[in-house]
Design a protein around this motif. Structure first.
Motif, PDB file in Angstrom:
ATOM      1  N   SER A  27      42.210  21.234  30.327  1.00 43.34           N
ATOM      2  CA  SER A  27      41.458  20.683  31.460  1.00 43.34           C
ATOM      3  C   SER A  27      39.962  20.762  31.195  1.00 43.34           C
ATOM      4  O   SER A  27      39.207  19.842  31.532  1.00 43.34           O
ATOM      5  CB  SER A  27      41.802  21.447  32.744  1.00 43.34           C
ATOM      6  OG  SER A  27      43.155  21.260  33.095  1.00 43.34           O
ATOM      7  N   HIS A  75      39.079  18.079  28.813  1.00 46.04           N
ATOM      8  CA  HIS A  75      39.089  16.798  29.540  1.00 46.04           C
ATOM      9  C   HIS A  75      37.771  16.582  30.272  1.00 46.04           C
ATOM     10  O   HIS A  75      37.194  15.486  30.242  1.00 46.04           O
ATOM     11  CB  HIS A  75      40.253  16.788  30.525  1.00 46.04           C
ATOM     12  CG  HIS A  75      40.148  15.732  31.589  1.00 46.04           C
ATOM     13  ND1 HIS A  75      40.166  14.391  31.312  1.00 46.04           N
ATOM     14  CD2 HIS A  75      39.982  15.848  32.934  1.00 46.04           C
ATOM     15  CE1 HIS A  75      40.031  13.705  32.438  1.00 46.04           C
ATOM     16  NE2 HIS A  75      39.913  14.570  33.432  1.00 46.04           N
ATOM     17  N   PRO A 130      41.746  12.048  28.502  1.00 48.49           N
ATOM     18  CA  PRO A 130      42.866  12.410  29.382  1.00 48.49           C
ATOM     19  C   PRO A 130      43.640  13.602  28.821  1.00 48.49           C
ATOM     20  O   PRO A 130      43.776  13.762  27.598  1.00 48.49           O
ATOM     21  CB  PRO A 130      43.730  11.139  29.390  1.00 48.49           C
ATOM     22  CG  PRO A 130      42.802  10.042  28.986  1.00 48.49           C
ATOM     23  CD  PRO A 130      41.821  10.643  28.046  1.00 48.49           C
ATOM     24  N   ILE A 131      44.143  14.444  29.723  1.00 45.78           N
ATOM     25  CA  ILE A 131      44.887  15.633  29.293  1.00 45.78           C
ATOM     26  C   ILE A 131      46.108  15.232  28.471  1.00 45.78           C
ATOM     27  O   ILE A 131      46.451  15.895  27.482  1.00 45.78           O
ATOM     28  CB  ILE A 131      45.293  16.472  30.521  1.00 45.78           C
ATOM     29  CG1 ILE A 131      44.040  17.042  31.206  1.00 45.78           C
ATOM     30  CG2 ILE A 131      46.234  17.611  30.113  1.00 45.78           C
ATOM     31  CD1 ILE A 131      44.326  17.854  32.441  1.00 45.78           C
ATOM     32  N   LEU A 142      45.109  14.714  24.957  1.00 48.65           N
ATOM     33  CA  LEU A 142      44.864  15.979  24.274  1.00 48.65           C
ATOM     34  C   LEU A 142      46.184  16.656  23.898  1.00 48.65           C
ATOM     35  O   LEU A 142      46.318  17.226  22.805  1.00 48.65           O
ATOM     36  CB  LEU A 142      44.033  16.892  25.175  1.00 48.65           C
ATOM     37  CG  LEU A 142      42.623  16.404  25.517  1.00 48.65           C
ATOM     38  CD1 LEU A 142      42.001  17.256  26.607  1.00 48.65           C
ATOM     39  CD2 LEU A 142      41.739  16.412  24.277  1.00 48.65           C
TER      40      LEU A 142
END
Length: 284
Positions: free
Chosen positions: A199, A202, A208-209, A212
């Motif tokens: 997070s 991000h 975007p998570i 990742l």
């Protein structure tokens, strides 16, 4: 404009003319007599000057107008209106002007309200912003962090792992220590463990998570099965739109800090799995 301001201030204060704060001197234009006239009280204005036979006549200020001091001005002053991102602290009531203040999340900067600054990653709030002052930030000291997921977080100490947990990833200035038990050796469990870190990435990089997570998963597969096998698994059963494929494989990602961080997280996960003797292999 300057001349009007000087005259208005002189009329309001009566500097050099008044015997006291509630009277003023004038010359009767008919008789030439020097008169000491009463001023009008706050909330009123001058209707007519006094004469040798009549007292000062005062008129109440109408709606949206005010006078704050004893005066002999011909017109009441117009009440101020609050500007953008301001709230009324005290409304104009005929004897005092409107008092405005920046609303929550803003501060007054000379001519308008500005949004409170957000501290940079690795920096925490030293002094919270007020309606009159911006947020003050400080670099977190070693062993401390400011949670990058929170808008106005202060620097706090890294949390200690519980007795049944292991330190998986040391904390940084923008995230806490990552602790886990061997029970977390499932895909969902590890995603939950690293959620604060992902997070934070991000927020810092705008990625975007899910993207990742895919970067981390790909590096885990690459380390276990080799680069070609990892890419085949990426391109095979996963149903992605062309945009998602583009996000997964561009050279800019491979050259960014995200690539390095994904490698680091993948190595940490593999080392943690190795430490958990007797645990089942991580299912990817």
């Amino acid at each position: 404009m300057f001349l009007f301001t000087v005259v208005l201030l002189t009329v309001l204060s009566g500097a050099g003319q008044a015997a006291d704060g509630h009277t003023y001197r004038r010359t009767d234009p008919v008789t030439g007599q020097q008169l000491l006239c009463d001023r009008c009280p706050p909330g009123t204005r001058l209707g007519a000057h006094c004469t040798s036979s009549c007292e000062t006549s005062c008129v109440p200020c109408g709606p949206g107008l005010y006078t704050e001091f004893w005066n002999y001005i011909p017109d009441c002053l117009r009440c101020d209106a609050c500007s953008d991102h301001q709230r009324v602290v005290r409304p104009c009531n005929g004897t005092v002007n409107t008092v405005c203040e920046c609303e929550a999340g803003f501060f007054w900067d000379q001519h308008f309200c500005r949004t409170h600054s957000q501290c940079k990653p690795g920096h925490g709030v030293k002094a919270a912003g007020t309606p009159h002052r911006d947020t003050m930030c400080e670099l977190c000291a070693d062993g401390h962090f400011a949670d990058v997921r929170k808008m106005h977080a202060a620097c706090v100490s890294h949390s200690a792992c519980k007795t049944d947990e292991q330190l998986v990833m040391p904390g940084s200035r923008w995230h806490d220590n990552v602790c886990a038990t061997c029970d977390h050796l499932t895909l969902k469990g590890l995603v939950d463990v690293f959620e604060p870190v992902l997070s934070g990435l991000h927020i810092q990089y705008g990625a975007p998570i899910e993207r990742l997570q895919k970067l981390v998963h790909r590096r885990l597969r690459r380390k276990r099965f080799g680069k070609r096998a990892a890419l085949r698994r990426d391109e095979g059963p996963v149903h992605e739109t062309s945009e998602e494929v583009h996000l997964n494989l561009p050279s800019i990602v491979e050259e960014s800090n995200l690539n390095h961080l994904a490698d680091r997280i993948a190595r940490i996960i593999l080392r943690f799995q190795h430490r958990c003797n007797g645990s089942a292999p991580l299912t990817l």
